[in-house]
Design a protein around this motif. Structure first.
Motif, PDB file in Angstrom:
ATOM      1  N   ARG A 292       0.814  -1.212   0.000  1.00  0.00           N
ATOM      2  CA  ARG A 292       0.000   0.000   0.000  1.00  0.00           C
ATOM      3  C   ARG A 292       0.849   1.265   0.000  1.00  0.00           C
ATOM      4  O   ARG A 292       0.351   2.349   0.287  1.00  0.00           O
ATOM      5  CB  ARG A 292      -0.945   0.003   1.204  1.00  0.00           C
ATOM      6  N   CYS A 293       2.103   1.124  -0.317  1.00  0.00           N
ATOM      7  CA  CYS A 293       2.998   2.284  -0.323  1.00  0.00           C
ATOM      8  C   CYS A 293       4.034   2.122  -1.430  1.00  0.00           C
ATOM      9  O   CYS A 293       4.555   1.022  -1.649  1.00  0.00           O
ATOM     10  CB  CYS A 293       3.681   2.424   1.039  1.00  0.00           C
ATOM     11  N   LYS A 294       4.316   3.219  -2.117  1.00  0.00           N
ATOM     12  CA  LYS A 294       5.386   3.275  -3.100  1.00  0.00           C
ATOM     13  C   LYS A 294       6.175   4.557  -2.858  1.00  0.00           C
ATOM     14  O   LYS A 294       5.626   5.558  -2.413  1.00  0.00           O
ATOM     15  CB  LYS A 294       4.836   3.299  -4.531  1.00  0.00           C
ATOM     16  N   ILE A 295       7.450   4.519  -3.140  1.00  0.00           N
ATOM     17  CA  ILE A 295       8.259   5.738  -3.138  1.00  0.00           C
ATOM     18  C   ILE A 295       8.878   5.861  -4.521  1.00  0.00           C
ATOM     19  O   ILE A 295       9.606   4.963  -4.964  1.00  0.00           O
ATOM     20  CB  ILE A 295       9.332   5.730  -2.042  1.00  0.00           C
ATOM     21  N   GLN A 296       8.560   6.930  -5.210  1.00  0.00           N
ATOM     22  CA  GLN A 296       9.043   7.166  -6.564  1.00  0.00           C
ATOM     23  C   GLN A 296      10.157   8.199  -6.514  1.00  0.00           C
ATOM     24  O   GLN A 296      10.103   9.154  -5.733  1.00  0.00           O
ATOM     25  CB  GLN A 296       7.900   7.632  -7.461  1.00  0.00           C
ATOM     26  N   SER A 297      11.162   8.011  -7.346  1.00  0.00           N
ATOM     27  CA  SER A 297      12.303   8.926  -7.317  1.00  0.00           C
ATOM     28  C   SER A 297      12.787   9.263  -8.723  1.00  0.00           C
ATOM     29  O   SER A 297      12.736   8.429  -9.628  1.00  0.00           O
ATOM     30  CB  SER A 297      13.449   8.332  -6.498  1.00  0.00           C
ATOM     31  N   LEU A 298      13.239  10.482  -8.869  1.00  0.00           N
ATOM     32  CA  LEU A 298      13.940  10.931 -10.070  1.00  0.00           C
ATOM     33  C   LEU A 298      15.399  11.057  -9.674  1.00  0.00           C
ATOM     34  O   LEU A 298      15.728  11.774  -8.698  1.00  0.00           O
ATOM     35  CB  LEU A 298      13.397  12.275 -10.550  1.00  0.00           C
ATOM     36  N   ARG A 299      16.289  10.360 -10.372  1.00  0.00           N
ATOM     37  CA  ARG A 299      17.692  10.292  -9.972  1.00  0.00           C
ATOM     38  C   ARG A 299      18.614  10.813 -11.068  1.00  0.00           C
ATOM     39  O   ARG A 299      18.396  10.561 -12.255  1.00  0.00           O
ATOM     40  CB  ARG A 299      18.064   8.852  -9.603  1.00  0.00           C
ATOM     41  N   LEU A 300      19.619  11.518 -10.616  1.00  0.00           N
ATOM     42  CA  LEU A 300      20.661  12.026 -11.502  1.00  0.00           C
ATOM     43  C   LEU A 300      21.964  11.348 -11.094  1.00  0.00           C
ATOM     44  O   LEU A 300      22.443  11.545  -9.974  1.00  0.00           O
ATOM     45  CB  LEU A 300      20.778  13.548 -11.376  1.00  0.00           C
ATOM     46  N   ASN A 301      22.488  10.518 -12.009  1.00  0.00           N
ATOM     47  CA  ASN A 301      23.690   9.729 -11.721  1.00  0.00           C
ATOM     48  C   ASN A 301      23.525   8.904 -10.444  1.00  0.00           C
ATOM     49  O   ASN A 301      24.450   8.773  -9.626  1.00  0.00           O
ATOM     50  CB  ASN A 301      24.914  10.647 -11.602  1.00  0.00           C
ATOM     51  N   GLY A 302      22.301   8.386 -10.261  1.00  0.00           N
ATOM     52  CA  GLY A 302      22.027   7.501  -9.135  1.00  0.00           C
ATOM     53  C   GLY A 302      21.602   8.199  -7.860  1.00  0.00           C
ATOM     54  O   GLY A 302      21.122   7.540  -6.929  1.00  0.00           O
ATOM     55  N   GLN A 303      21.751   9.524  -7.787  1.00  0.00           N
ATOM     56  CA  GLN A 303      21.385  10.263  -6.587  1.00  0.00           C
ATOM     57  C   GLN A 303      19.988  10.870  -6.735  1.00  0.00           C
ATOM     58  O   GLN A 303      19.685  11.456  -7.782  1.00  0.00           O
ATOM     59  CB  GLN A 303      22.407  11.370  -6.316  1.00  0.00           C
ATOM     60  N   PRO A 304      19.144  10.749  -5.695  1.00  0.00           N
ATOM     61  CA  PRO A 304      17.784  11.299  -5.821  1.00  0.00           C
ATOM     62  C   PRO A 304      17.797  12.825  -5.862  1.00  0.00           C
ATOM     63  O   PRO A 304      18.417  13.472  -5.017  1.00  0.00           O
ATOM     64  CB  PRO A 304      17.086  10.783  -4.557  1.00  0.00           C
ATOM     65  N   ILE A 305      17.097  13.379  -6.836  1.00  0.00           N
ATOM     66  CA  ILE A 305      16.956  14.836  -6.916  1.00  0.00           C
ATOM     67  C   ILE A 305      15.490  15.240  -6.707  1.00  0.00           C
ATOM     68  O   ILE A 305      15.196  16.416  -6.519  1.00  0.00           O
ATOM     69  CB  ILE A 305      17.476  15.392  -8.253  1.00  0.00           C
ATOM     70  N   ALA A 306      14.586  14.261  -6.720  1.00  0.00           N
ATOM     71  CA  ALA A 306      13.179  14.487  -6.381  1.00  0.00           C
ATOM     72  C   ALA A 306      12.582  13.149  -5.986  1.00  0.00           C
ATOM     73  O   ALA A 306      12.884  12.120  -6.607  1.00  0.00           O
ATOM     74  CB  ALA A 306      12.412  15.094  -7.543  1.00  0.00           C
ATOM     75  N   MET A 307      11.734  13.152  -4.930  1.00  0.00           N
ATOM     76  CA  MET A 307      11.122  11.922  -4.454  1.00  0.00           C
ATOM     77  C   MET A 307       9.690  12.189  -4.008  1.00  0.00           C
ATOM     78  O   MET A 307       9.378  13.295  -3.532  1.00  0.00           O
ATOM     79  CB  MET A 307      11.922  11.330  -3.285  1.00  0.00           C
ATOM     80  N   ALA A 308       8.840  11.188  -4.149  1.00  0.00           N
ATOM     81  CA  ALA A 308       7.436  11.291  -3.722  1.00  0.00           C
ATOM     82  C   ALA A 308       7.038  10.002  -3.025  1.00  0.00           C
ATOM     83  O   ALA A 308       7.392   8.903  -3.473  1.00  0.00           O
ATOM     84  CB  ALA A 308       6.528  11.548  -4.907  1.00  0.00           C
ATOM     85  N   ILE A 309       6.304  10.146  -1.916  1.00  0.00           N
ATOM     86  CA  ILE A 309       5.740   8.991  -1.217  1.00  0.00           C
ATOM     87  C   ILE A 309       4.278   8.890  -1.611  1.00  0.00           C
ATOM     88  O   ILE A 309       3.505   9.841  -1.441  1.00  0.00           O
ATOM     89  CB  ILE A 309       5.871   9.137   0.307  1.00  0.00           C
ATOM     90  N   VAL A 310       3.894   7.736  -2.137  1.00  0.00           N
ATOM     91  CA  VAL A 310       2.548   7.522  -2.662  1.00  0.00           C
ATOM     92  C   VAL A 310       1.871   6.403  -1.870  1.00  0.00           C
ATOM     93  O   VAL A 310       2.446   5.324  -1.697  1.00  0.00           O
ATOM     94  CB  VAL A 310       2.586   7.162  -4.160  1.00  0.00           C
TER      95      VAL A 310
END
Length: 420
Positions: A292-310
């Protein structure tokens, strides 16, 4: 604005939805059967009772069963989230859990409440809505929702001194609203709308580019594509979705570090308060075990630059929290993440809709998601109280909301706070 709520069309829809026979209005009792059971007889056998936190913990299986057959889903009232909040928030913020059970012992309704302060309050009891929750819709059995609601209100008549109950932050046109109207109509209770607004949502179907263009403009879409190219020039840009318990455990820690690196540090970031950090860890891990939970991430060279908890519940998705690297503000990583999130949502075949959980007129999400859902707070009177006391309570609530909004705007201007 405090205004009398009288929606005869809604009442009529509710009657049709829940099977109120025409003969009943003329004084003839026409039994309404659900699974072969007379609803009125079943309602008479309903029992509302207050449960302690320990009792709710022990009743997790029954609670989860109710959530699975709830008339209107609410991820924030399901065991994984609500238990974590009740355990780790201050005791003064802990709700009273009012549980409605049927004759056979099955849980038919859950109403976490917070009573008004006897000295400074407005006399209204509210459904539990803390700062980490975006909804406060009670969980009620889909087949006997009006009966469960009425059993709860009858318990309030006996066990509280409140003038009424505020059903906080619920979908304005949802199924629970219809069931509430049905219960109100049958008991001749007064209702007032205390607040209503619309927030961004994503309905299934369509294309991400078309939706973004409709929400903003083609110029905005072109600007977003330019920002994406700038990020790709800096390195490898990837979108990832973390779903397993182990992935969620690691991603939750990354999220808290990313959030604390920005403007929320010191004023609301999870790492700014040990109890909040513990709550987030507990809630995401419990929910991850139930998918019932997901965490989505946008990564630049493997490092998160934006994340959302859904959060997920019964085909609905809730974009609960988002954080981004403010050093890359010019490239709008938060916008890029929501764009990728939009594509992922639209590719699903099981999604009823995605709720942004945002404030009205949010400067980020409103430019990407063109659809809107209504959210409202409704106050329902208790019949044993004087009508003028209920009206006075609603007026005090209205005044409190106005003062709070004025103070918030003034503080944001003085401190140059960003809207969140």
């Amino acid at each position: 604005m405090v205004a009398q709520f009288l929606n005869m069309k809604g009442v009529a829809l509710a009657m049709a939805e829940f099977g109120l026979a025409d003969g009943r209005a003329a004084g003839r009792r026409t039994p309404r059967l659900v699974a072969g059971v007379d609803v009125e007889e079943a309602n008479a056998a309903f029992e509302a009772k207050e449960f302690s936190l320990e009792q709710m913990d022990a009743a997790q299986a029954d609670w989860a069963d109710l959530a699975a057959r709830a008339l209107e889903p609410n991820a924030f009232y399901e065991p994984g989230f609500a238990l974590a909040a009740a355990r780790h928030f201050p005791v003064s913020e802990r709700p009273r859990f009012i549980v409605v059970r049927a004759r056979a012992g099955r849980m038919m309704g859950l109403f976490p409440i917070v009573a008004a302060n006897a000295l400074t309050g407005d006399g209204l009891t509210r459904l539990w809505l803390h700062r980490q929750a975006a909804l406060a819709t009670p969980l009620v059995d889909r087949d006997m929702a009006p009966e469960a609601i009425e059993a709860f209100l009858e318990w309030m008549e006996t066990h509280s001194r409140s003038t009424g109950v505020v059903f906080s932050r619920m979908p304005a046109d949802g199924r629970f609203r219809l069931a509430l109207e049905r219960a109100i109509a049958s008991a001749a209770r007064n209702v007032k709308i205390l607040e209503s607004y619309q927030r961004a949502a994503l309905l299934p179907g369509g294309d991400a580019d078309e939706l973004c263009a409709r929400a903003g403009s083609k110029k905005k879409l072109a600007e977003m594509r330019r920002q994406t190219r700038r990020l790709r020039e800096m390195g490898r840009l990837t979108f990832e979705c973390h779903e397993t318990p182990e992935e969620i455990r690691v991603a939750a820690e990354e999220f808290m570090v990313l959030e604390a690196s920005g403007w929320k540090a010191g004023r609301g970031a999870f790492l700014s308060e040990p109890a909040l950090a513990t709550f987030l860890r507990s809630a995401t891990r419990m929910l991850a075990r139930e998918s019932r939970c997901k965490i989505q991430s946008l990564r630049l060279n493997g490092q998160p630059i934006a994340m959302a908890i859904v959060l997920e519940s019964q085909g609905r998705s809730y974009c609960w929290k988002i954080a981004f690297d403010e050093r890359l503000r010019a490239q709008a990583p938060g916008v890029q993440l929501i764009y990728e999130q939009t594509k992922a949502h639209l590719a699903r075949g099981d999604l009823e809709f995605a709720d942004s959980c945002a404030i009205a007129n949010h400067p980020l999400i409103d430019k990407l998601w063109p659809d809107r859902i209504g959210v409202c707070d409704l106050a329902v009177s208790l019949r044993s109280r004087r009508e003028r006391d209920f009206v006075a309570s609603c007026r005090r609530d209205h005044a409190r909301r106005q003062v709070r909004e004025i103070a918030k705007r003034a503080a944001n201007r003085v401190l140059r706070r960003k809207v969140s």
